[in-house]
Design a protein around this motif. Structure first.
Motif, mmCIF file in Angstrom:
data_model
loop_
_atom_site.group_PDB
_atom_site.id
_atom_site.type_symbol
_atom_site.label_atom_id
_atom_site.label_comp_id
_atom_site.label_asym_id
_atom_site.label_seq_id
_atom_site.Cartn_x
_atom_site.Cartn_y
_atom_site.Cartn_z
ATOM 1 N N ALA A 259 -0.194 3.887 -2.841
ATOM 2 C CA ALA A 259 -0.661 5.238 -2.497
ATOM 3 C C ALA A 259 -0.057 6.283 -3.428
ATOM 4 N N LYS B 77 -6.531 2.517 2.966
ATOM 5 C CA LYS B 77 -5.986 1.176 3.183
ATOM 6 C C LYS B 77 -6.827 0.461 4.238
ATOM 7 N N CYS C 152 0.819 -1.216 0.000
ATOM 8 C CA CYS C 152 0.000 0.000 0.000
ATOM 9 C C CYS C 152 0.854 1.267 0.000
ATOM 10 N N GLN C 153 2.041 1.207 0.571
ATOM 11 C CA GLN C 153 2.925 2.376 0.505
ATOM 12 C C GLN C 153 3.266 2.719 -0.937
ATOM 13 N N PHE D 103 -6.883 7.882 -1.003
ATOM 14 C CA PHE D 103 -6.467 6.473 -0.977
ATOM 15 C C PHE D 103 -6.715 5.926 0.425
#
Length: 243
Positions: free
Chosen positions: A107, A119, A103-104, A117
């Motif tokens: 994004a 998560k 997810c880093q 965004f």
């Protein structure tokens, strides 16, 4: 007259082939750009981080995206030879940590000011045996397509345990997909909107990954203007992949 007709047919076929080749190159460029941007971006940040822990996290993300970039290049080669199957290499991991790392990177794909965004990681720890590179590839493709069609609202990525497996999803508040086109979005080079780039090879590769993992893949949408949710279900423990 017959010769002229055949010449026209061959000319049109050659033009269509050229357009398909151009679409292939354009879509592969976008596929490769995602991990490449992450590698460059986090490499630029390495000299200015304050703590060793943060530096090691950045290095892990860079390595993950290097692996993904290599996998994408291999997929391009595999796509040119349909006789070969996609390689799946499951390994034990804590997917909660893997998901945070993914997810880093994801994004960074969501850059439009009106789009948030989100998560959704519901677990502190989630042991699983799967090919984390392939899962990252699927989620990246889901988000990449969501970005194309979402200009207000949110793009939400998450997972949860479901039916002795893992259900991954990417929900957006974008343009949505007409009911009659939902069955075809996982085919190659499908174009849902004349003014937006098509889906390229990305979603068709996702379909192949789902099949190889013994899973399922799909999309749900109430139609145009209602957003859509792309999802993937795979077994939590992938121990053997058929040739």
């Amino acid at each position: 007259m017959e010769a002229q007709r055949k010449l026209k047919e061959e000319t049109k076929r050659a033009e269509d082939s050229g357009k398909m080749k151009s679409a292939f190159l354009a879509n592969m460029t976008h596929e490769i750009r995602t991990p490449l941007n992450a590698i460059v971006g986090f490499s630029d940040l390495l000299p200015v981080v304050d703590t060793n822990e943060e530096r090691m996290n950045f290095i892990r993300i860079i390595r993950n995206n290097c692996d993904m970039l290599m996998r994408l290049i291999n997929d391009i080669l595999e796509a040119s030879n349909m006789g070969q199957a996609l390689a799946i290499k499951p390994e034990p991991c804590d997917f909660a940590q893997v998901f945070d790392d993914i997810c880093q990177t994801l994004a960074q794909r969501v850059q439009e000011p009106g789009v948030e965004f989100i998560k959704d990681n519901p677990y502190a720890s989630f042991p699983a045996t799967l090919d984390k590179g392939r899962i990252q590839q699927v989620l990246t493709n889901f988000v990449t397509n969501a970005v194309k069609y979402t200009h207000q609202g949110h793009i939400k990525v998450g997972y949860r345990e479901e039916q002795e497996g893992i259900y991954f999803y990417c929900e957006d508040t974008g343009a949505g997909i007409p009911k009659e086109k939902q069955a075809s979005v996982f085919e190659r080079f499908v174009k849902l909107n004349d003014f937006v780039q098509g889906t390229g090879l990305g979603l068709s590769i996702c379909q192949a990954i789902a099949d190889r993992c013994g899973g399922r893949i799909g999309v749900t949408s109430e139609g145009e203007g209602h957003g859509s949710t792309f999802w993937l279900w795979t077994p939590r423990e992938i121990t053997e992949v058929r040739s």
